[in-house]
Design an enzyme around this catalytic site. Structure first.
Site, PDB file in Angstrom:
ATOM      1  N   TYR A  30     -11.823 -11.558  -4.376  1.00 11.61           N
ATOM      2  CA  TYR A  30     -10.597 -10.895  -2.908  1.00 11.61           C
ATOM      3  C   TYR A  30     -12.043 -10.881  -2.034  1.00 11.61           C
ATOM      4  O   TYR A  30     -12.703 -10.200  -2.819  1.00 11.61           O
ATOM      5  CB  TYR A  30     -10.434  -9.300  -3.540  1.00 11.61           C
ATOM      6  CG  TYR A  30      -9.570  -9.086  -2.524  1.00 11.61           C
ATOM      7  CD1 TYR A  30      -8.722  -9.980  -1.884  1.00 11.61           C
ATOM      8  CD2 TYR A  30      -9.350  -7.904  -2.034  1.00 11.61           C
ATOM      9  CE1 TYR A  30      -7.843  -9.663  -0.533  1.00 11.61           C
ATOM     10  CE2 TYR A  30      -9.312  -7.143  -1.012  1.00 11.61           C
ATOM     11  CZ  TYR A  30      -8.173  -7.596  -0.463  1.00 11.61           C
ATOM     12  OH  TYR A  30      -7.466  -7.940   0.944  1.00 11.61           O
ATOM     13  N   HIS A  57      -8.374   0.409   7.330  1.00 11.17           N
ATOM     14  CA  HIS A  57      -6.405   0.724   7.698  1.00 11.17           C
ATOM     15  C   HIS A  57      -6.363   2.020   6.804  1.00 11.17           C
ATOM     16  O   HIS A  57      -6.603   2.355   5.442  1.00 11.17           O
ATOM     17  CB  HIS A  57      -5.852   0.004   6.789  1.00 11.17           C
ATOM     18  CG  HIS A  57      -4.466  -0.404   6.746  1.00 11.17           C
ATOM     19  ND1 HIS A  57      -3.538  -1.167   6.183  1.00 11.17           N
ATOM     20  CD2 HIS A  57      -3.632   0.205   8.021  1.00 11.17           C
ATOM     21  CE1 HIS A  57      -2.615  -1.316   7.022  1.00 11.17           C
ATOM     22  NE2 HIS A  57      -2.641  -0.495   7.999  1.00 11.17           N
ATOM     23  N   HIS A 105      -8.487   2.838   3.244  1.00  5.94           N
ATOM     24  CA  HIS A 105      -9.445   2.007   2.540  1.00  5.94           C
ATOM     25  C   HIS A 105     -10.016   0.794   3.275  1.00  5.94           C
ATOM     26  O   HIS A 105      -9.659   1.171   4.455  1.00  5.94           O
ATOM     27  CB  HIS A 105      -8.545   1.176   1.745  1.00  5.94           C
ATOM     28  CG  HIS A 105      -7.030   1.048   2.527  1.00  5.94           C
ATOM     29  ND1 HIS A 105      -5.708   1.954   2.365  1.00  5.94           N
ATOM     30  CD2 HIS A 105      -6.228  -0.366   2.261  1.00  5.94           C
ATOM     31  CE1 HIS A 105      -4.329   1.297   3.007  1.00  5.94           C
ATOM     32  NE2 HIS A 105      -4.824  -0.605   3.126  1.00  5.94           N
ATOM     33  N   HIS A 155      -7.862  -9.760  13.321  1.00  9.28           N
ATOM     34  CA  HIS A 155      -7.550 -10.231  11.853  1.00  9.28           C
ATOM     35  C   HIS A 155      -5.826  -9.946  11.986  1.00  9.28           C
ATOM     36  O   HIS A 155      -5.740  -9.167  12.582  1.00  9.28           O
ATOM     37  CB  HIS A 155      -8.301  -8.915  10.766  1.00  9.28           C
ATOM     38  CG  HIS A 155      -8.068  -9.933   8.953  1.00  9.28           C
ATOM     39  ND1 HIS A 155      -8.839 -10.182   8.756  1.00  9.28           N
ATOM     40  CD2 HIS A 155      -6.880  -8.913   8.844  1.00  9.28           C
ATOM     41  CE1 HIS A 155      -7.450 -10.575   6.766  1.00  9.28           C
ATOM     42  NE2 HIS A 155      -6.850 -10.186   7.266  1.00  9.28           N
ATOM     43  N   GLU A 196      -0.031   0.673  -0.831  1.00  8.78           N
ATOM     44  CA  GLU A 196      -0.664  -0.683  -1.244  1.00  8.78           C
ATOM     45  C   GLU A 196      -1.274  -1.116  -3.133  1.00  8.78           C
ATOM     46  O   GLU A 196      -1.987  -0.298  -3.053  1.00  8.78           O
ATOM     47  CB  GLU A 196      -1.293  -1.259  -0.245  1.00  8.78           C
ATOM     48  CG  GLU A 196      -1.109  -1.635   0.937  1.00  8.78           C
ATOM     49  CD  GLU A 196      -2.222  -1.710   1.680  1.00  8.78           C
ATOM     50  OE1 GLU A 196      -3.188  -2.074   1.734  1.00  8.78           O
ATOM     51  OE2 GLU A 196      -2.090  -1.456   3.169  1.00  8.78           O
ATOM     52  N   HIS A 222      -3.679   1.860  -3.148  1.00  6.79           N
ATOM     53  CA  HIS A 222      -4.042   2.476  -2.337  1.00  6.79           C
ATOM     54  C   HIS A 222      -2.425   3.174  -1.367  1.00  6.79           C
ATOM     55  O   HIS A 222      -2.325   2.929  -0.771  1.00  6.79           O
ATOM     56  CB  HIS A 222      -4.728   2.313  -0.995  1.00  6.79           C
ATOM     57  CG  HIS A 222      -5.973   1.312  -1.563  1.00  6.79           C
ATOM     58  ND1 HIS A 222      -6.267  -0.143  -1.048  1.00  6.79           N
ATOM     59  CD2 HIS A 222      -7.168   1.824  -2.443  1.00  6.79           C
ATOM     60  CE1 HIS A 222      -7.452  -0.123  -1.959  1.00  6.79           C
ATOM     61  NE2 HIS A 222      -7.666   0.273  -2.242  1.00  6.79           N
TER      62      HIS A 222
END
Length: 469
Positions: free
Chosen positions: A366, A351, A387, A308, A357, A381
């Protein structure tokens, strides 16, 4: 230069926008625009007598001695100069929910994952200014370094007043309801799915042709947004310069008794009265201008084999710091796109980030949150706070296995404001009854899938005391 406009409004306001507004195309270009042919001086910026008896006025978005490649300024040729107003005085009643200097006296440090449901649009008459409130931020507009993230909820157009932000640039992301924005450079119609940047110092009015309106605002202090470098992507891709649109000149020449300029200065609001419209610019030229962008024109890039990609690959605009590659604030989107990676966990990975963020959702869903993250809602976050996908998203993704074929994400537009600074959160945001206090529960259901035979453990691990079982 565009075809000279023929429409000059005398006294009936700026509330009616034509369906075929003309725009300049390009990002960072030096534009010129005039409503009346010959009203733009030729050969110099400030002649002794300007054409048609206009006044010359410069607006500077950078210091005079900034490197030429970074310099931003525009020249206005207006019926009366903007200095023609009474003194500023504090606006009453004062606005209690705008912050531009973040410290312990007015905001809270909180590393918890935060999420908010969409805030209801009020029943009482509320315009863009009164409906604007700060969620979080860092730094100081006085020190010319930092950012603030706001949201707005409104149900009425601004009336006989204009707003001017002396603190920084606004990047506005409407989520519900179109915005008709009148600026000194001209008019912009901005719909959900588009964004608009209103640079520091410009006077503007927000009309609401659709009534109730809601959206997000990122504000940056001491810098301006620019296009990200493309690096090895090459010469094309992401947000194309030609898809950014700036207004063409438009003016009104009529008395406006009691007209109020509302100036945001250090996070506080001040009023000054004048008897004319500030939208009296007959001609202008320069590269310091408001502009809008249609997010559907973004050309996304993605992995085509494995893994990703990092979200930075979807950066639309960035407000840089002095450190290369480190943003004061990035504006990143998650648009419709194909997912084709093989043997890959396709949603965003789990992450912990040195950046902070803030996410919003314009429409749709989403991909990392099966439930709870709604259009008009938001999440935060902060730096190094873990998160990632919720339990339902993880389990559904793994259940599809390695044989999942290409899949197109459609009917969605999520975005992220990402900053290298650690945000402090406003108390009213933490105490809001729209805050989702159960947000953490979306991860609690993640269970251990770890399994192994003790014979798989390396002998030296046992000898070193790293026993498992």
């Amino acid at each position: 230069m565009e075809k000279p406009a023929t429409e000059v409004i005398k006294g009936d306001g700026w509330g009616r926008f034509p369906d075929d507004l003309e725009y300049h195309s390009g990002f960072g270009n030096h534009f010129e625009s005039e409503v009346i042919a010959g009203s733009l001086p030729r050969g110099q910026n400030s002649p002794l007598i300007c054409p048609f008896g206009l006044y010359a006025e410069q607006i500077s978005g950078t210091s005079f001695t900034s490197p030429r490649k970074l310099s931003q300024r525009s020249w206005f040729y207006r019926i009366k100069p903007s200095v023609t107003h009474e003194p500023f005085w504090p606006r009453e009643p004062s606005h209690k929910k705008l912050v531009s200097e973040f410290d312990r006296s007015n905001t809270v440090a909180n590393p918890t994952q935060l999420r908010w449901k969409p805030v209801d649009i009020p029943d009482s008459p509320t315009d863009f200014i009164d409906g604007l409130y700060t969620i979080c931020g860092a730094g100081s507009s006085f020190l010319r370094h930092g950012f603030a993230i706001h949201m707005y909820i409104a149900n009425k157009s601004m009336d006989n007043c204009a707003f001017c932000n002396a603190d920084g640039d606004f990047l506005v992301v409407p989520q519900q309801g179109r915005l008709w924005i009148t600026t000194e450079c001209g008019r912009l119609q901005v719909s959900p799915g588009e964004i608009v940047v209103l640079p520091q110092g410009f006077r503007f009015v927000v009309d609401l042709p659709d009534g109730p309106s809601r959206g997000y605002v990122a504000e940056v202090f001491g810098t301006h947004f620019q296009l990200p470098d493309l690096g090895p992507i090459g010469a094309n891709g992401l947000a194309a310069s030609r898809d950014f649109l700036a207004p063409t000149a438009w003016f009104e020449d009529c008395p406006r008794p009691g007209f109020t300029i509302i100036q945001k200065f250090g996070g506080e609001l001040f009023n000054a009265r004048q008897d004319f419209s500030p939208f009296n610019v007959v001609a202008w030229h320069g590269n310091y201008v408001p502009y809008k962008y249609d997010l559907s024109k973004f050309c996304p890039y993605n992995t085509v084999l494995i893994d990703h990609g990092d979200p930075s690959i979807n950066t639309v605009l960035t407000a840089p710091t002095d450190k290369p590659g480190v943003a004061l604030l990035d504006f990143v989107i998650f648009p419709p796109r194909w997912l084709v990676a093989e043997h890959t966990f396709r949603p965003p990975y789990y992450h912990r980030n040195c950046m902070s963020e803030f996410m919003g959702l314009i429409y749709g869903g989403y991909e990392a949150k099966a439930d709870g993250f709604l259009p008009g809602g938001a999440s935060l976050h902060s730096c190094m706070t873990p998160h990632g996908p919720d339990t339902k998203t993880y389990e559904a993704t793994v259940a599809r296995g390695n044989e999942a074929g290409p899949h197109k994400i459609t009917d969605t537009m999520a975005f992220m404001f990402e900053s290298c600074l650690m945000p402090r959160t406003c108390p009213w945001a933490l105490d809001s009854h729209f805050r989702d206090l159960d947000y953490y529960q979306c991860w609690i259901g993640l269970k251990s899938h770890f399994s192994h035979d003790k014979t798989d453990v390396k002998s030296n691990d046992l000898q070193n005391g790293n026993k498992s079982g």
